[in-house]
Design a protein around this motif. Structure first.
Motif, PDB file in Angstrom:
ATOM      1  N   MET A   1     -87.606  83.690  15.083  1.00 26.95           N
ATOM      2  CA  MET A   1     -86.690  84.279  14.109  1.00 26.95           C
ATOM      3  C   MET A   1     -85.527  83.579  14.322  1.00 26.95           C
ATOM      4  SD  MET A   1     -85.168  88.086  13.317  1.00 26.95           S
ATOM      5  CE  MET A   1     -85.891  88.603  11.958  1.00 26.95           C
ATOM      6  N   PRO A   2     -84.642  82.784  13.173  1.00 34.43           N
ATOM      7  CA  PRO A   2     -83.601  82.009  13.425  1.00 34.43           C
ATOM      8  C   PRO A   2     -82.351  82.793  13.864  1.00 34.43           C
ATOM      9  CG  PRO A   2     -84.347  82.204  11.277  1.00 34.43           C
ATOM     10  CD  PRO A   2     -85.248  82.967  11.848  1.00 34.43           C
ATOM     11  N   ALA A   3     -81.551  82.308  14.364  1.00 37.10           N
ATOM     12  CA  ALA A   3     -80.314  83.163  14.831  1.00 37.10           C
ATOM     13  C   ALA A   3     -79.264  83.307  13.721  1.00 37.10           C
ATOM     14  CB  ALA A   3     -79.339  82.030  15.861  1.00 37.10           C
ATOM     15  N   MET A   4     -78.778  84.441  13.824  1.00 42.65           N
ATOM     16  CA  MET A   4     -77.823  84.796  12.805  1.00 42.65           C
ATOM     17  C   MET A   4     -76.727  84.034  12.627  1.00 42.65           C
ATOM     18  SD  MET A   4     -78.988  87.782  11.308  1.00 42.65           S
ATOM     19  CE  MET A   4     -77.699  88.712  10.699  1.00 42.65           C
ATOM     20  N   ARG A   5     -76.209  83.761  11.396  1.00 48.07           N
ATOM     21  CA  ARG A   5     -75.028  83.101  11.361  1.00 48.07           C
ATOM     22  C   ARG A   5     -74.017  83.680  10.603  1.00 48.07           C
ATOM     23  NH1 ARG A   5     -76.826  76.951   9.105  1.00 48.07           N
ATOM     24  NH2 ARG A   5     -77.591  76.241  11.024  1.00 48.07           N
ATOM     25  N   ARG A   6     -72.719  83.282  10.758  1.00 51.87           N
ATOM     26  CA  ARG A   6     -71.676  84.168  10.195  1.00 51.87           C
ATOM     27  C   ARG A   6     -71.462  83.497   8.763  1.00 51.87           C
ATOM     28  NH1 ARG A   6     -68.007  86.539  14.492  1.00 51.87           N
ATOM     29  NH2 ARG A   6     -69.302  86.732  16.278  1.00 51.87           N
ATOM     30  N   LYS A   7     -70.778  84.160   7.580  1.00 52.83           N
ATOM     31  CA  LYS A   7     -70.758  83.562   6.390  1.00 52.83           C
ATOM     32  C   LYS A   7     -70.118  82.203   6.409  1.00 52.83           C
ATOM     33  CE  LYS A   7     -70.252  84.978   1.667  1.00 52.83           C
ATOM     34  NZ  LYS A   7     -70.862  85.818   0.904  1.00 52.83           N
TER      35      LYS A   7
END
Length: 52
Positions: A1-7
């Motif tokens: 699962m890819p890492a979460m990114r901020r907008k």
């Protein structure tokens, strides 16, 4: 699962019709290069220049 990114870390583009910046959307994840307009309204209007 890819890492979460901020907008603010997501890619952004500028709409050629209204001149607004628009952010990456999940539904465009495979074809962001082909996305040109920020909305259906701008897509219908075409490349006629700023009108907003």
């Amino acid at each position: 699962m890819p890492a979460m990114r901020r907008k603010h870390e997501l890619p952004a583009k500028r709409c050629p019709v209204c001149g607004r910046d628009f952010q990456w959307r999940r539904k465009w994840r495979r074809d962001l290069e082909r996305v040109v307009y920020c909305s259906d309204r701008c897509r219908r209007h075409g490349r006629g220049g700023a009108w907003a």
